[in-house]
Design a protein around this motif. Structure first.
Motif, PDB file in Angstrom:
ATOM      1  N   SER A 153       3.785-113.426  49.906  1.00 10.94           N
ATOM      2  CA  SER A 153       4.287-113.089  51.250  1.00 10.94           C
ATOM      3  C   SER A 153       5.661-112.455  51.199  1.00 10.94           C
ATOM      4  CB  SER A 153       4.393-114.357  52.104  1.00 10.94           C
ATOM      5  OG  SER A 153       3.176-115.067  52.132  1.00 10.94           O
ATOM      6  N   GLU A 154       6.158-112.218  49.996  1.00 12.09           N
ATOM      7  CA  GLU A 154       7.513-111.686  49.831  1.00 12.09           C
ATOM      8  C   GLU A 154       7.508-110.205  50.208  1.00 12.09           C
ATOM      9  OE1 GLU A 154      10.053-113.596  48.258  1.00 12.09           O
ATOM     10  OE2 GLU A 154      11.490-111.955  48.456  1.00 12.09           O
ATOM     11  N   PRO A 155       8.319-109.815  51.188  1.00  9.73           N
ATOM     12  CA  PRO A 155       8.322-108.395  51.564  1.00  9.73           C
ATOM     13  C   PRO A 155       8.493-107.488  50.339  1.00  9.73           C
ATOM     14  CG  PRO A 155       9.549-109.631  53.176  1.00  9.73           C
ATOM     15  CD  PRO A 155       9.185-110.605  52.075  1.00  9.73           C
ATOM     16  N   GLY A 156       7.646-106.478  50.250  1.00 10.72           N
ATOM     17  CA  GLY A 156       7.666-105.567  49.118  1.00 10.72           C
ATOM     18  C   GLY A 156       6.643-105.908  48.053  1.00 10.72           C
ATOM     19  N   THR A 157       5.851-106.955  48.260  1.00 11.09           N
ATOM     20  CA  THR A 157       4.969-107.451  47.196  1.00 11.09           C
ATOM     21  C   THR A 157       3.499-107.402  47.614  1.00 11.09           C
ATOM     22  OG1 THR A 157       6.748-108.999  46.740  1.00 11.09           O
ATOM     23  CG2 THR A 157       4.696-109.318  45.548  1.00 11.09           C
ATOM     24  N   PHE A 158       2.668-106.783  46.766  1.00  6.88           N
ATOM     25  CA  PHE A 158       1.247-106.678  47.091  1.00  6.88           C
ATOM     26  C   PHE A 158       0.388-106.674  45.835  1.00  6.88           C
ATOM     27  CE2 PHE A 158       3.625-102.721  47.341  1.00  6.88           C
ATOM     28  CZ  PHE A 158       2.997-101.899  46.414  1.00  6.88           C
ATOM     29  N   SER A 179       7.462 -99.523  46.642  1.00  6.17           N
ATOM     30  CA  SER A 179       7.376 -99.183  48.070  1.00  6.17           C
ATOM     31  C   SER A 179       8.697 -98.601  48.544  1.00  6.17           C
ATOM     32  CB  SER A 179       7.024-100.427  48.898  1.00  6.17           C
ATOM     33  OG  SER A 179       8.102-101.333  48.937  1.00  6.17           O
ATOM     34  N   SER A 202      12.359-109.269  48.754  1.00  2.00           N
ATOM     35  CA  SER A 202      13.550-109.428  49.601  1.00  2.00           C
ATOM     36  C   SER A 202      14.520-110.495  49.110  1.00  2.00           C
ATOM     37  CB  SER A 202      13.126-109.796  51.028  1.00  2.00           C
ATOM     38  OG  SER A 202      12.627-108.671  51.685  1.00  2.00           O
ATOM     39  N   MET A 227      11.613-102.082  45.934  1.00  2.00           N
ATOM     40  CA  MET A 227      11.778-101.311  47.173  1.00  2.00           C
ATOM     41  C   MET A 227      12.881-100.280  47.000  1.00  2.00           C
ATOM     42  SD  MET A 227      11.266-104.271  50.059  1.00  2.00           S
ATOM     43  CE  MET A 227      12.110-105.622  49.245  1.00  2.00           C
ATOM     44  N   PHE A 273      13.681-111.451  58.625  1.00  2.00           N
ATOM     45  CA  PHE A 273      12.508-112.046  57.975  1.00  2.00           C
ATOM     46  C   PHE A 273      12.768-113.510  57.638  1.00  2.00           C
ATOM     47  CE2 PHE A 273      10.583-113.330  53.935  1.00  2.00           C
ATOM     48  CZ  PHE A 273       9.237-113.231  54.247  1.00  2.00           C
TER      49      PHE A 273
END
Lengths: 434, 157
Positions: free
Chosen positions: A87-92, A246, A290, A322, A340
């Protein structure tokens, strides 16, 4: 058969989850059969020890050492949780592994269960990945049908179950003990440590929590040997690694590379990001989601591994890289990141719950032109008052992540306050310019 | 409360895999919401009774996790990611565009019950920024034209 040492095998894609047959055709579940055939869980731990595998979830803790904390003489239930709560922004990266190669993750989980003598593996998957949930449940069902999961697996006397559990939209449930609480059907409030999960974890039983990518590395380590894995990269930073690219980059996406790759190469090289979007110069890079401290453009000639990024004052974290170009407002970046964390603070610890909200208000104020002289200092002071004062590492994530943006780009904060406004363009629709 | 037979069976199968009564709460609420679209007061009572836990235990979970809807929502729940990579690539414009096209403000459901528009944190689709989810599907990278095409392609029922 030689198994390719990769986490993104050719022919797999998120649109079509790899079937059991396809996975076995490329050597899948060979490691599981090998490990069970040897009949010695310690040999799995030894092989992973030789591989040098470090946890891919964020902390980079050596996986074999984590496993070795589990009791060796236990007779009751013990668990391994696959942390699929990315769920960490920037992570997929974990999304791709779960959607495209669920069996590889599942085999890793089974090997981990065997290594620590667990009786049940749990896949804890975030709510936002329903496709991954369907793929993983199908994989569990397929593997169970042919006797790779269940009681007395392949006649070895070892029994193991695997259960899928879904989260409900909270970042904190990805924290090791928050995950345990949510899995137990409670609020995802992290626990005080000690006791550590290996002593008292899920339902009070010995438990190990491992990230999806970490587990996806395990089958190939067991089948090809730890040395083959360790031959990729540098000592302490071994094996293939997934990078999530990203932001202002020409080709955002998921890339695999040995950890000798530098951040600059990831962003500029044609094999990876292909350059900053629109040919702009980079201003900053957040290398690990993030929570990772930001690096200025002149600091990105650093190998994107655990040790070099730590030495550079940041961290590999979740490898969510990022890219921010020269037109990016760093006050807005800080305010967004803090927003966030404000949304996701679980509310258990006062310094975090109150402090993060306070800092968010300050940052929003500065960005919208209502900043007051001294605001940036108050924000840093409040962030410093969170670090080290909370039950879980969320506090440090905010303090270090958001705090680094203020410290490294202080001139932009001061300029906003002086100008009573933001001198940068608004964030509108933009293409990556590829 | 009309919980479908298949939802009830799914709940029964799930409970059989749980070690404690409490363990099932988070998972059962997901099944209820998937079947009904939201978790109403009757559903809270149903879950409490079915699991043998208190209503307060269910409310405790419901109030902590952001994904549960306590009121009916639209047939299409549109979630726009507002975390950093999506924000940087225009998430606020995505929200504006959707809000205008759907005639729905953020956090609201349209009068015809078709759409609910929400802003959420990271969807794990940062390589497709700006991104949104409509029910179970992720879309991105979004442009105004792409959003219009996606909305036009949605089929009720």
């Amino acid at each position: 058969m030689t198994v390719e040492l990769t986490l993104l095998p050719a022919g797999t894609s998120a649109d079509h989850p790899e079937t059991l047959d396809a996975y076995q055709a490329r050597g899948g579940y060979a490691a599981w059969r090998i490990a069970l055939g040897r009949g010695d869980p310690q040999r799995v731990i030894d092989e992973v020890q030789r591989s040098g595998l470090r946890g891919r979830g964020g902390a980079g803790f050596p996986t074999a050492r984590k496993w070795s904390f589990m009791p060796k003489d236990g007779h009751g239930p013990a668990f391994v949780c696959c942390n699929a709560d990315e769920s960490e922004p920037g992570t997929f990266k974990d999304r791709r592994l779960l959607e495209a190669t669920p069996h590889q993750v599942l085999e890793g989980l089974l090997l981990a269960c065997y290594a620590v003598r667990a009786t049940c593996g749990y896949v804890f998957l975030r709510w936002e990945y329903p496709r991954a949930a369907r793929a993983m449940q199908a994989a569990i069902d397929e593997a169970t049908q042919i006797g790779l999961i269940g009681s007395d697996v392949l006649g070895t006397g070892y029994s193991v179950e695997v259960r899928l559990r879904k989260g409900a939209g909270t970042y904190i449930s990805g924290e090791e003990t928050g995950l345990l609480e949510t899995t137990e059907g409670k609020r995802g409030w992290p626990r005080q440590k000690p006791p550590f999960p290996a002593a008292r974890g899920l339902f009070g039983m010995p438990t190990t929590v491992n990230n999806v990518e970490t587990l996806a590395c395990v089958p190939v380590i067991v089948s090809e040997g730890g040395e083959a894995f360790a031959a990729i990269g540098l000592p302490g930073n071994t094996g293939p690694k997934l990078y999530c690219l990203s932001g202002c980059v020409r080709r955002p996406g998921l890339y695999e590379a040995p950890m000798t790759v530098t951040l600059r190469e990831l962003i500029l090289d044609d094999r990876f990001g292909g350059g900053v979007a629109d040919g702009r110069p980079p201003k900053a890079v957040i290398p690990g989601g993030s929570s990772a401290p930001v690096l200025r453009a002149e600091e990105i000639d650093v190998p994107a591994d655990f040790d070099h990024l730590q030495a550079a004052g940041s961290m590999l974290g979740s490898a969510g890289v990022m890219v921010l170009d020269d037109r990016t407002c760093m006050v807005r970046v800080a305010a967004n990141a803090c927003g966030f964390f404000d949304h996701e603070s679980c509310g258990q610890c006062t310094p975090c719950r109150e402090g993060v909200h306070w800092v968010r208000q300050i940052l929003d104020r500065i960005e919208s032109g209502r900043g007051r002289p001294g605001d940036a200092d108050v924000a840093i002071d409040r962030l410093d008052a969170i670090a080290g004062q909370t039950i879980c590492p969320f506090g440090e994530a905010v303090a270090w992540g958001v705090g680094s943006i203020i410290r490294k780009f202080r001139e932009e904060f001061d300029e906003h306050i002086r100008l009573r406004g933001c001198p940068f363009p608004a964030w509108g629709f933009r293409s990556n310019g590829s | 409360m009309e919980l479908s037979e298949s939802s009830r069976q799914e709940i029964d199968r799930l409970i059989a895999t749980c070690r404690t009564r409490r363990e099932a709460i988070v998972q059962v609420l997901e099944i209820v919401q998937r079947g009904q679209g939201y978790v109403g007061d009757e559903a809270v009572s149903y879950v409490a009774n079915r699991l043998g836990v208190g209503r307060a235990d269910v409310e405790d979970v419901l109030s902590f996790y952001p994904v549960y809807h306590r009121r009916p929502v639209g047939r299409f729940v549109v979630k726009v990611c507002r975390s950093l990579p999506c924000a940087h690539m225009g998430a606020a414009r995505v929200v504006d565009h959707l809000s205008e096209r759907l005639g729905v403000a953020v956090g609201q459901t349209g009068g015809d019950g078709r759409f609910t528009l929400l802003e959420v944190e990271c969807l794990g689709a940062c390589d497709r920024a700006p991104a949104m989810m409509i029910n179970d599907d992720v879309f991105g990278p979004l442009t105004p034209e792409r959003i219009d095409a996606i909305l036009a392609s949605l089929k009720d029922g």
